[in-house]
Write a protein that holds these residues in place. Structure first.
Motif, PDB file in Angstrom:
ATOM      1  N   LEU A  39       0.823  -1.125   0.121  1.00 43.31           N
ATOM      2  CA  LEU A  39       0.005  -0.087  -0.084  1.00 43.31           C
ATOM      3  C   LEU A  39       0.846   1.413   0.039  1.00 43.31           C
ATOM      4  N   VAL A  40       0.820   2.221  -1.059  1.00 45.02           N
ATOM      5  CA  VAL A  40       1.558   3.363  -1.198  1.00 45.02           C
ATOM      6  C   VAL A  40       0.819   4.507  -0.619  1.00 45.02           C
ATOM      7  N   ILE A  41       1.649   5.127   0.211  1.00 45.26           N
ATOM      8  CA  ILE A  41       1.101   6.389   0.803  1.00 45.26           C
ATOM      9  C   ILE A  41       2.141   7.509   0.779  1.00 45.26           C
ATOM     10  N   GLY A  42       1.787   8.627   0.673  1.00 50.83           N
ATOM     11  CA  GLY A  42       2.765   9.821   0.685  1.00 50.83           C
ATOM     12  C   GLY A  42       2.124  10.892  -0.266  1.00 50.83           C
TER      13      GLY A  42
ATOM     14  N   ILE B  28       1.271  -3.271  -6.247  1.00 46.17           N
ATOM     15  CA  ILE B  28       0.598  -2.333  -5.505  1.00 46.17           C
ATOM     16  C   ILE B  28      -0.730  -2.672  -5.187  1.00 46.17           C
ATOM     17  N   VAL B  29      -1.294  -2.437  -3.826  1.00 44.79           N
ATOM     18  CA  VAL B  29      -2.684  -2.843  -3.584  1.00 44.79           C
ATOM     19  C   VAL B  29      -3.477  -1.635  -3.758  1.00 44.79           C
ATOM     20  N   GLY B  30      -2.943  -0.418  -3.530  1.00 43.39           N
ATOM     21  CA  GLY B  30      -3.618   1.085  -3.713  1.00 43.39           C
ATOM     22  C   GLY B  30      -2.748   2.072  -3.183  1.00 43.39           C
ATOM     23  N   TYR B  31      -3.338   3.460  -3.169  1.00 42.03           N
ATOM     24  CA  TYR B  31      -2.323   4.455  -3.088  1.00 42.03           C
ATOM     25  C   TYR B  31      -3.349   5.483  -2.112  1.00 42.03           C
ATOM     26  N   LEU B  32      -2.833   5.804  -0.867  1.00 40.65           N
ATOM     27  CA  LEU B  32      -3.610   6.869  -0.153  1.00 40.65           C
ATOM     28  C   LEU B  32      -2.725   8.021   0.032  1.00 40.65           C
ATOM     29  N   GLU B  33      -3.380   9.317   0.035  1.00 42.70           N
ATOM     30  CA  GLU B  33      -2.557  10.521   0.098  1.00 42.70           C
ATOM     31  C   GLU B  33      -3.457  11.321   1.004  1.00 42.70           C
ATOM     32  N   ALA B  34      -2.685  12.001   1.901  1.00 42.93           N
ATOM     33  CA  ALA B  34      -3.212  13.080   2.930  1.00 42.93           C
ATOM     34  C   ALA B  34      -2.685  14.237   2.479  1.00 42.93           C
TER      35      ALA B  34
ATOM     36  N   MET C 112      -3.904  11.501  -8.921  1.00 38.83           N
ATOM     37  CA  MET C 112      -4.570  11.313 -10.241  1.00 38.83           C
ATOM     38  C   MET C 112      -3.576  10.539 -11.232  1.00 38.83           C
ATOM     39  N   ALA C 113      -2.257  10.854 -11.230  1.00 40.68           N
ATOM     40  CA  ALA C 113      -1.320   9.863 -11.925  1.00 40.68           C
ATOM     41  C   ALA C 113      -1.397   8.459 -11.334  1.00 40.68           C
ATOM     42  N   MET C 114      -1.374   8.185 -10.044  1.00 37.33           N
ATOM     43  CA  MET C 114      -1.243   6.910  -9.760  1.00 37.33           C
ATOM     44  C   MET C 114      -2.681   6.255  -9.950  1.00 37.33           C
ATOM     45  N   ALA C 115      -3.532   6.999 -10.293  1.00 36.12           N
ATOM     46  CA  ALA C 115      -4.889   5.992 -10.550  1.00 36.12           C
ATOM     47  C   ALA C 115      -4.935   5.495 -11.763  1.00 36.12           C
ATOM     48  N   SER C 116      -3.771   5.702 -12.692  1.00 33.21           N
ATOM     49  CA  SER C 116      -3.737   4.656 -13.834  1.00 33.21           C
ATOM     50  C   SER C 116      -3.056   3.477 -13.539  1.00 33.21           C
ATOM     51  N   LEU C 117      -2.431   3.497 -12.221  1.00 29.40           N
ATOM     52  CA  LEU C 117      -1.780   2.296 -11.623  1.00 29.40           C
ATOM     53  C   LEU C 117      -2.480   1.474 -10.759  1.00 29.40           C
ATOM     54  N   THR C 118      -3.239   1.973 -10.188  1.00 27.81           N
ATOM     55  CA  THR C 118      -3.998   1.418  -8.684  1.00 27.81           C
ATOM     56  C   THR C 118      -5.093   2.246  -8.400  1.00 27.81           C
ATOM     57  N   ASP C 119      -6.074   1.813  -7.474  1.00 30.43           N
ATOM     58  CA  ASP C 119      -6.994   2.468  -6.887  1.00 30.43           C
ATOM     59  C   ASP C 119      -6.555   3.483  -5.896  1.00 30.43           C
ATOM     60  N   VAL C 120      -7.090   4.680  -5.567  1.00 30.97           N
ATOM     61  CA  VAL C 120      -6.616   5.680  -4.952  1.00 30.97           C
ATOM     62  C   VAL C 120      -7.584   6.210  -4.102  1.00 30.97           C
ATOM     63  N   GLY C 121      -7.247   6.825  -3.140  1.00 30.22           N
ATOM     64  CA  GLY C 121      -8.236   7.635  -2.014  1.00 30.22           C
ATOM     65  C   GLY C 121      -7.088   8.767  -1.349  1.00 30.22           C
ATOM     66  N   MET C 122      -7.879   9.752  -0.992  1.00 25.72           N
ATOM     67  CA  MET C 122      -7.497  10.810  -0.310  1.00 25.72           C
ATOM     68  C   MET C 122      -8.293  11.323   0.857  1.00 25.72           C
ATOM     69  N   LEU C 123      -7.378  11.869   1.833  1.00 27.46           N
ATOM     70  CA  LEU C 123      -7.733  12.587   3.174  1.00 27.46           C
ATOM     71  C   LEU C 123      -7.396  13.789   2.981  1.00 27.46           C
ATOM     72  N   PHE C 124      -8.438  14.992   3.382  1.00 31.48           N
ATOM     73  CA  PHE C 124      -8.138  16.122   3.489  1.00 31.48           C
ATOM     74  C   PHE C 124      -8.003  16.813   4.935  1.00 31.48           C
TER      75      PHE C 124
END
Length: 412
Positions: free
Chosen positions: A73-76, A181-187, A358-370
């Motif tokens: 799981l990629v975060i950053g 990669i199982v997913g990408y989460l970004e804060a 936005m870029a990572m979405a072509s590789l894996t599922d993405v999610g974001m925390l604001f």
């Protein structure tokens, strides 16, 4: 990095790594980018991660899961900035990601998947005019024509890679495979006023706006300001001024947003009629179809203006990114985490700003925390966050990461 004070102190430390003495500017592949990567790598190492820099200049740290070599799981987020920037856009997301891993390390906890923290080298596009270079290299959407992009001093991207000790011919090695990669989460700070208006610290991102950018040049004829009558003038600046107002009106009518943020006038003398004007255009909308209709209407309107004023127009598309929806399962992970920490039902909101997700979405599922930012101010030295909000964000991000790791379909 395991508490808000440490995270904010790290943001302050990185803010001192700037190309300018006033404000913050940290551009891709510059010495201060190198220094920022080195400092972040040290923090990653201290948090128990194996660290490396990839072929695109992105800084990575990996915290192994229950089994070695498990998917991650990629975060950053990103470390680069706009000129005269604040200290939290992108940077806070990197520090929160390191903070989550540090908490896992301190508790001795391993998850079903590995956790990889990434600090992307270029999201803003400040130096070479094309955004998301770091994350697009990782996603495998790097375009060969980018090597010819130049910065304001005339240095091309290929030369900048070589000067930074990177090998352009190895750029493909930065690409990750979807199986890894199982997913990408970004804060990320919200960069808008919605959370503050609702008196909420945190929110869940549903989607990210699609954007298109262009560089437009209108060419007329320079002439003496005192001797050329109005009916014989081909004033490029008057045409550009009319174009800017037309762009605003068309975007308002369509439901998109459009911005002309840069304008250069030549010859640029007080007593000379402007012969050429070059300006930027940024158009964004929640739906790509709305964005594209707005751009088409702008082109048609500018062509009419040029015909009426006897000007010529050169239009160069410089960036295009489709609108991206955050994955339902990652939205759910973030939403449950926010509800648990904030005590209120999580607010779901749309991002008008672009992000590495936005870029990572072509590789894996993405999610974001604001995360709430003061006054909704961003891309400005007055960018600010509250320590208690950062503490809540760290708690929520940790919960979301653990929940996502468990839901990623890997054996526990």
């Amino acid at each position: 990095m395991h508490d808000a004070d440490q995270i904010l102190a790290a943001c302050d430390e990185l803010a001192r790594l700037s190309e300018t003495d006033t404000g913050i500017m940290r551009r891709y592949l510059t010495p201060v980018h190198h220094d920022a990567n080195a400092r972040v790598a040290q923090w990653m190492h201290e948090a128990g991660m194996a660290v490396h820099q990839d072929a695109a200049g992105n800084q990575w740290g990996r915290y192994e899961g229950l089994e070695a070599d498990a998917p991650a799981l990629v975060i950053g987020s990103h470390l680069d900035t706009v000129p005269d920037a604040g200290r939290y856009d992108g940077i806070l997301g990197v520090m929160l990601a390191i903070g989550v891993v540090q908490r896992l390390q301190r508790s001795g906890r391993r998850l079903p998947c590995a956790i990889e923290v990434v600090a992307f080298g270029d999201e803003e596009g400040t130096r070479f005019g094309t955004t998301l270079l770091g994350s697009r290299a990782v996603a495998g959407t790097w375009e060969p024509e980018w090597w010819a992009l130049t910065d304001p001093t005339g240095i091309c991207l290929e030369q900048a890679f070589e000067a930074a000790g990177l090998v352009p011919g190895r750029i493909d090695t930065a690409r990750r495979e979807s199986s890894q990669i199982v997913g990408y989460l970004e804060a990320h700070i919200e960069q808008g006023p919605v959370l503050e208006d609702r008196d909420l610290a945190l929110g869940v991102v549903t989607a990210i706006a699609g954007a298109r950018r262009a560089r437009i040049t209108l060419t007329g004829c320079a002439g003496h300001a005192g001797t050329t009558p109005f009916d014989l003038r081909r004033d490029a600046l008057c045409g550009a001024s009319e174009a800017v107002l037309a762009i605003e009106a068309l975007a308002r009518a369509s439901g998109a947003v459009a911005t002309v943020g840069e304008m250069n006038v030549t010859p640029g003398a007080v007593n000379v009629i402007p012969g050429d004007v070059s300006f930027s255009l940024d158009v964004r909308a929640q739906e790509d179809a709305v964005r594209d209709r707005t751009v088409a209407a702008i082109v048609e309107s500018l062509e009419r203006i040029c015909t009426a004023r006897e000007l010529t127009m050169h239009w160069e598309d410089t960036h295009s990114a489709s609108a991206v929806a955050c994955a339902d399962w990652l939205q759910d992970c973030v939403s449950r985490a926010v509800t648990q920490v904030q005590g209120d039902e999580a607010l779901h909101l749309f991002s008008g700003a672009g992000h590495d997700a936005m870029a990572m979405a072509s590789l894996t599922d993405v999610g974001m925390l604001f995360i709430r930012c003061g006054g909704g101010v961003s891309h400005h030295p007055d960018e600010s966050v509250r320590a208690d909000d950062v503490a809540m964000a760290l708690d929520a991000f940790e919960i979301a990461v653990i929940r996502a790791a468990r839901q990623a379909g890997l054996p526990a």
